[in-house]
Scaffold this motif. Structure first.
Motif, PDB file in Angstrom:
ATOM      1  N   GLY A  73       0.938  -1.041   0.111  1.00  0.00           N
ATOM      2  CA  GLY A  73       0.021  -0.032  -0.040  1.00  0.00           C
ATOM      3  C   GLY A  73       0.964   1.373  -0.017  1.00  0.00           C
ATOM      4  O   GLY A  73       0.443   2.382   0.530  1.00  0.00           O
ATOM      5  N   ILE A  74       1.981   1.222  -0.522  1.00  0.00           N
ATOM      6  CA  ILE A  74       2.753   2.517  -0.791  1.00  0.00           C
ATOM      7  C   ILE A  74       1.980   3.374  -1.568  1.00  0.00           C
ATOM      8  O   ILE A  74       1.332   2.890  -2.550  1.00  0.00           O
ATOM      9  CB  ILE A  74       4.052   2.276  -1.027  1.00  0.00           C
ATOM     10  N   GLU A  75       2.394   4.653  -1.715  1.00  0.00           N
ATOM     11  CA  GLU A  75       1.864   5.875  -2.293  1.00  0.00           C
ATOM     12  C   GLU A  75       2.400   6.030  -3.916  1.00  0.00           C
ATOM     13  O   GLU A  75       3.671   6.005  -3.732  1.00  0.00           O
ATOM     14  CB  GLU A  75       1.884   6.906  -1.660  1.00  0.00           C
ATOM     15  N   THR A  76       1.557   5.739  -4.417  1.00  0.00           N
ATOM     16  CA  THR A  76       2.187   5.947  -6.080  1.00  0.00           C
ATOM     17  C   THR A  76       1.793   7.422  -6.663  1.00  0.00           C
ATOM     18  O   THR A  76       2.291   7.518  -7.751  1.00  0.00           O
ATOM     19  CB  THR A  76       1.629   4.977  -6.994  1.00  0.00           C
ATOM     20  N   GLN A  77       1.171   8.077  -5.981  1.00  0.00           N
ATOM     21  CA  GLN A  77       0.634   9.252  -6.292  1.00  0.00           C
ATOM     22  C   GLN A  77       1.995  10.228  -6.129  1.00  0.00           C
ATOM     23  O   GLN A  77       2.502  10.465  -5.236  1.00  0.00           O
ATOM     24  CB  GLN A  77      -0.333   9.973  -5.506  1.00  0.00           C
ATOM     25  N   GLY A  78       2.483  10.918  -7.421  1.00  0.00           N
ATOM     26  CA  GLY A  78       3.243  11.596  -7.235  1.00  0.00           C
ATOM     27  C   GLY A  78       3.173  13.235  -7.305  1.00  0.00           C
ATOM     28  O   GLY A  78       2.386  13.651  -6.566  1.00  0.00           O
ATOM     29  N   ILE A  79       3.536  13.851  -8.305  1.00  0.00           N
ATOM     30  CA  ILE A  79       3.381  15.363  -8.420  1.00  0.00           C
ATOM     31  C   ILE A  79       2.280  15.746  -8.784  1.00  0.00           C
ATOM     32  O   ILE A  79       1.977  16.858  -9.199  1.00  0.00           O
ATOM     33  CB  ILE A  79       4.695  16.197  -9.057  1.00  0.00           C
ATOM     34  N   ASP A  80       1.396  14.918  -9.745  1.00  0.00           N
ATOM     35  CA  ASP A  80       0.235  15.092 -10.443  1.00  0.00           C
ATOM     36  C   ASP A  80      -0.877  15.785  -9.498  1.00  0.00           C
ATOM     37  O   ASP A  80      -1.008  15.488  -8.209  1.00  0.00           O
ATOM     38  CB  ASP A  80      -0.249  14.088 -11.119  1.00  0.00           C
ATOM     39  N   ARG A  81      -1.635  16.722 -10.102  1.00  0.00           N
ATOM     40  CA  ARG A  81      -2.642  17.486  -9.383  1.00  0.00           C
ATOM     41  C   ARG A  81      -3.630  16.481  -8.930  1.00  0.00           C
ATOM     42  O   ARG A  81      -3.980  15.523  -9.635  1.00  0.00           O
ATOM     43  CB  ARG A  81      -3.131  18.728 -10.288  1.00  0.00           C
ATOM     44  N   ILE A  82      -4.225  16.546  -7.506  1.00  0.00           N
ATOM     45  CA  ILE A  82      -5.114  15.748  -7.334  1.00  0.00           C
ATOM     46  C   ILE A  82      -6.611  16.292  -7.357  1.00  0.00           C
ATOM     47  O   ILE A  82      -6.911  17.468  -6.624  1.00  0.00           O
ATOM     48  CB  ILE A  82      -4.853  15.540  -5.639  1.00  0.00           C
ATOM     49  N   PRO A  83      -7.559  15.710  -8.013  1.00  0.00           N
ATOM     50  CA  PRO A  83      -8.734  16.387  -8.412  1.00  0.00           C
ATOM     51  C   PRO A  83      -9.605  16.176  -7.201  1.00  0.00           C
ATOM     52  O   PRO A  83      -9.168  15.394  -6.423  1.00  0.00           O
ATOM     53  CB  PRO A  83      -9.393  15.494  -9.502  1.00  0.00           C
ATOM     54  N   GLU A  84     -10.629  16.923  -7.059  1.00  0.00           N
ATOM     55  CA  GLU A  84     -11.552  16.885  -5.925  1.00  0.00           C
ATOM     56  C   GLU A  84     -11.989  15.544  -5.427  1.00  0.00           C
ATOM     57  O   GLU A  84     -12.126  15.188  -4.319  1.00  0.00           O
ATOM     58  CB  GLU A  84     -12.731  17.824  -6.086  1.00  0.00           C
ATOM     59  N   ASP A  85     -12.415  14.870  -6.573  1.00  0.00           N
ATOM     60  CA  ASP A  85     -13.085  13.559  -6.382  1.00  0.00           C
ATOM     61  C   ASP A  85     -12.089  12.234  -5.968  1.00  0.00           C
ATOM     62  O   ASP A  85     -12.756  11.464  -5.761  1.00  0.00           O
ATOM     63  CB  ASP A  85     -13.979  13.035  -7.550  1.00  0.00           C
ATOM     64  N   GLN A  86     -10.841  12.705  -6.111  1.00  0.00           N
ATOM     65  CA  GLN A  86      -9.850  11.919  -5.746  1.00  0.00           C
ATOM     66  C   GLN A  86      -9.239  12.047  -4.463  1.00  0.00           C
ATOM     67  O   GLN A  86      -8.380  11.320  -4.103  1.00  0.00           O
ATOM     68  CB  GLN A  86      -8.682  11.340  -6.763  1.00  0.00           C
ATOM     69  N   LYS A  87      -9.570  13.234  -3.822  1.00  0.00           N
ATOM     70  CA  LYS A  87      -8.603  13.602  -2.530  1.00  0.00           C
ATOM     71  C   LYS A  87      -9.376  12.680  -1.245  1.00  0.00           C
ATOM     72  O   LYS A  87     -10.659  12.416  -1.199  1.00  0.00           O
ATOM     73  CB  LYS A  87      -9.132  14.883  -2.114  1.00  0.00           C
ATOM     74  N   ARG A  88      -8.364  12.376  -0.535  1.00  0.00           N
ATOM     75  CA  ARG A  88      -8.670  11.454   0.482  1.00  0.00           C
ATOM     76  C   ARG A  88      -8.185  12.277   1.814  1.00  0.00           C
ATOM     77  O   ARG A  88      -7.084  11.823   2.447  1.00  0.00           O
ATOM     78  CB  ARG A  88      -8.192  10.106   0.539  1.00  0.00           C
ATOM     79  N   PRO A  89      -8.829  13.234   2.582  1.00  0.00           N
ATOM     80  CA  PRO A  89      -8.363  14.039   3.422  1.00  0.00           C
ATOM     81  C   PRO A  89      -8.267  13.420   4.816  1.00  0.00           C
ATOM     82  O   PRO A  89      -9.306  12.709   5.269  1.00  0.00           O
ATOM     83  CB  PRO A  89      -9.108  15.425   3.421  1.00  0.00           C
ATOM     84  N   PRO A  90      -7.189  13.430   5.468  1.00  0.00           N
ATOM     85  CA  PRO A  90      -7.312  13.184   7.078  1.00  0.00           C
ATOM     86  C   PRO A  90      -8.160  14.218   7.806  1.00  0.00           C
ATOM     87  O   PRO A  90      -8.532  15.147   7.366  1.00  0.00           O
ATOM     88  CB  PRO A  90      -5.823  12.896   7.398  1.00  0.00           C
ATOM     89  N   SER A  91      -8.259  13.822   8.983  1.00  0.00           N
ATOM     90  CA  SER A  91      -8.603  14.840   9.806  1.00  0.00           C
ATOM     91  C   SER A  91      -8.017  16.196   9.991  1.00  0.00           C
ATOM     92  O   SER A  91      -6.786  16.317   9.740  1.00  0.00           O
ATOM     93  CB  SER A  91      -8.832  14.461  11.507  1.00  0.00           C
ATOM     94  N   ILE A  92      -8.898  17.335   9.806  1.00  0.00           N
ATOM     95  CA  ILE A  92      -8.420  18.624   9.823  1.00  0.00           C
ATOM     96  C   ILE A  92      -7.221  18.937  11.037  1.00  0.00           C
ATOM     97  O   ILE A  92      -6.438  19.572  11.007  1.00  0.00           O
ATOM     98  CB  ILE A  92      -9.606  19.793   9.815  1.00  0.00           C
ATOM     99  N   TRP A  93      -7.442  18.192  12.281  1.00  0.00           N
ATOM    100  CA  TRP A  93      -6.449  18.333  13.274  1.00  0.00           C
ATOM    101  C   TRP A  93      -5.425  17.844  13.094  1.00  0.00           C
ATOM    102  O   TRP A  93      -4.229  17.966  13.674  1.00  0.00           O
ATOM    103  CB  TRP A  93      -7.252  17.862  14.449  1.00  0.00           C
ATOM    104  N   ASN A  94      -5.164  17.050  12.131  1.00  0.00           N
ATOM    105  CA  ASN A  94      -3.692  16.642  11.671  1.00  0.00           C
ATOM    106  C   ASN A  94      -2.769  17.719  11.261  1.00  0.00           C
ATOM    107  O   ASN A  94      -1.838  17.518  11.194  1.00  0.00           O
ATOM    108  CB  ASN A  94      -3.874  15.395  10.383  1.00  0.00           C
TER     109      ASN A  94
END
Length: 533
Positions: A73-94
């Protein structure tokens, strides 16, 4: 686990559809007005994928990355811009807690130790730390707000001011900044592990051990980095509380410094510059960890959580360094004084903790406290290297992070006997870059793009981005006209810095900021007028 990669034909199809929508005046997004575009722009992605498919070594590396993604499960997302529907945000307190994991560690302590080493009384050292840290944190706090807005990494956001090619210079400077922080962390932990072994193990071996562990954690990417940073600071915070508690009875705030008058003021200015730079240096990294938050995330939340999240742990750990160095250098408490001179800060920390068994346990735990900071350095450096060109983009991030780790381990081993010199000469100079970078992005965002916004489809298209002349000229003007004249280093002292006595005083940050504030608005106005970008 990241989503599967899209094929080149899919990429073209998405782009054509988006172009048609734009021509029709339809923006299929839910982002604030002024942030146009919905799908990740594809030109850079397609070029990188074509290289990976046509050149065997790049194909093998890409296949290896995909295998690691499936297995671990390592991250393969590099420098490419992340569209809104693909964002996976952690808690805002992070946003707040990640700074504790990144900065509340033993690697921040040597910065505070420089105040007494320079000859500053404890109260003056603390004043420089508090003011410098607070003002320096304004830089990553603002730059971080661009991450959710644009869905991009820090250096990618700079393309809207520095241009496609000018941002490559920012990448190089950001890598150098990260390397400086990394060397400090690795050397101090190498000293700690050597002290644990009663100095039978060399500092070099300790440097290698902590580098390897840090790299392994960084490989897993955004989600794991946030989770790790959320908790890793707790033990180091407790141990640093114990450290300052055991050192406090020997520290004397009233001890006079080594200098008076103008020379004393110059020493304070230099310490302020180092404290400012140690926090401001994160400006070119902060958006790397916020780009998964939705574009509608209020900027004030990102700003204030970063501001307080960064200043609180950095102030704390830096002041701890000032307290123990005050006892050793100004108070000349034995055996602290002689140990500091012979074995460096690692030996001093070993003597501060007591008894010896407890001390060795603390040193081992503090060694691992730098992992959070090193993880960010390896992670962001890998992203910055991908921005240098298509072939760099085609190399997976974990490979660049590995090469960064190897380089920093080598530099740490080479400079292991000169930790104080590395910090005093290198860290203060980070402020010149950070203040230029921040002010240029701030002026671009608040003055030139307040009405026009950002065309997110243009982020990887050189012909649609600014030329970058104004930003690069302003950066050079700030460095050469301000930083060079105001710096006070062992190897060079500027004309203005020399006015503060024989030891000088580092005022490069003030001069750099003033010149950037004047030069960039004028040159950017002219650039937009003549180029239309």
């Amino acid at each position: 686990m990241s989503s599967p990669l899209r094929s080149s034909s899919d990429e073209y199809g998405h782009r054509e559809k988006d172009v048609e929508n734009n021509k029709a005046g339809i923006y299929v997004n839910e982002q604030p007005t002024g942030y146009h575009g919905n799908v990740t722009p594809t030109q850079g992605i397609i070029r990188a994928r074509q290289i990976q498919s046509s050149v065997a070594p790049f194909r093998w590396l890409s296949q290896g990355e995909q295998w690691l993604d499936r297995k671990m499960g390592i991250e393969t997302q590099g420098i490419d811009r992340i569209p809104e529907d693909q964002k996976r945000p952690p808690s805002i307190w992070n946003v707040f807690l990640m700074w504790w994991g990144a900065t509340c560690h033993i690697g921040t302590v040597p910065i505070g130790a420089l105040g007494p080493t320079f000859g500053l009384p404890l109260n003056k050292s603390v004043a420089a730390i508090v003011v410098g840290t607070w003002l320096g944190a304004l830089c990553p706090a603002f730059c971080g707000t661009l991450g959710p807005k644009l869905g991009m990494r820090s250096i990618a956001t700079s393309r809207y001011a520095f241009g496609f090619y000018g941002a490559k210079l920012c990448s190089v400077l950001s890598i150098v900044v990260a390397g400086g922080f990394g060397v400090v962390n690795i050397v101090i932990t190498g000293q700690l592990l050597s002290a644990v072994s009663d100095y039978t193990m060399s500092v070099s071996v300790g440097c290698i051990i902590v580098t390897v562990i840090s790299y392994l954690v960084s490989v897993f990417g955004f989600r794991y980095v946030h989770t790790f940073l959320k908790y890793c600071w707790i033990i180091s915070f407790i141990l640093l509380l114990v450290l300052v508690g055991q050192a406090a009875p020997h520290a004397q705030a009233g001890l006079p410094g080594f200098s008076t008058g103008l020379a004393h003021a110059g020493t304070w200015l230099s310490m302020f510059s180092i404290a400012f730079s140690s926090t401001a240096g994160w400006a070119s990294f902060s958006a790397d960890y916020y780009c998964n938050y939705p574009a509608k995330t209020p900027s004030w939340k990102i700003f204030f959580l970063t501001q307080f999240g960064a200043t609180t742990p950095i102030m704390f750990a830096t002041i701890v360094g000032a307290v123990i160095a005050n006892a050793a250098m100004l108070g000349q408490v034995e055996p602290w004084y002689s140990t500091y001179g012979q074995y460096g800060l690692g030996g001093l920390i070993r003597e501060t903790y007591s008894p010896l068994g407890w001390s060795k346990f603390c040193l081992v735990m503090l060694t691992f406290s730098v992992l959070g900071n090193n993880v960010l350095i390896f992670y962001s450096s890998g992203l910055d290297l991908q921005l240098l060109g298509d072939y760099f983009h085609a190399v997976p991030r974990f490979i660049w992070s590995f090469l960064t780790a190897v380089a920093l381990a080598a530099l740490s081993i080479a400079g292991k006997q000169h930790l104080s010199t590395i910090i005093s000469n290198f860290v203060s100079m980070l402020g010149y870059w950070a203040i230029c970078f921040t002010l240029i992005l701030l002026i671009e965002d608040q003055l030139f793009r307040r009405k026009t916004g950002y065309d997110l489809e243009a982020w990887d298209t050189p012909s649609k981005l600014p030329w970058g002349f104004a930003a690069i000229f302003s950066l050079l003007a700030g460095y050469l006209g301000g930083g060079l004249q105001g710096m006070s280093q062992v190897w060079y002292m500027g004309e203005v810095a020399q006015k503060f006595g024989p030891g000088g005083g580092d005022v490069g940050i003030y001069l750099t900021a003033a010149i950037t504030l004047v030069v960039y608005p004028v040159t950017r106005y002219l650039e937009r007028r003549f180029t239309g970008r």
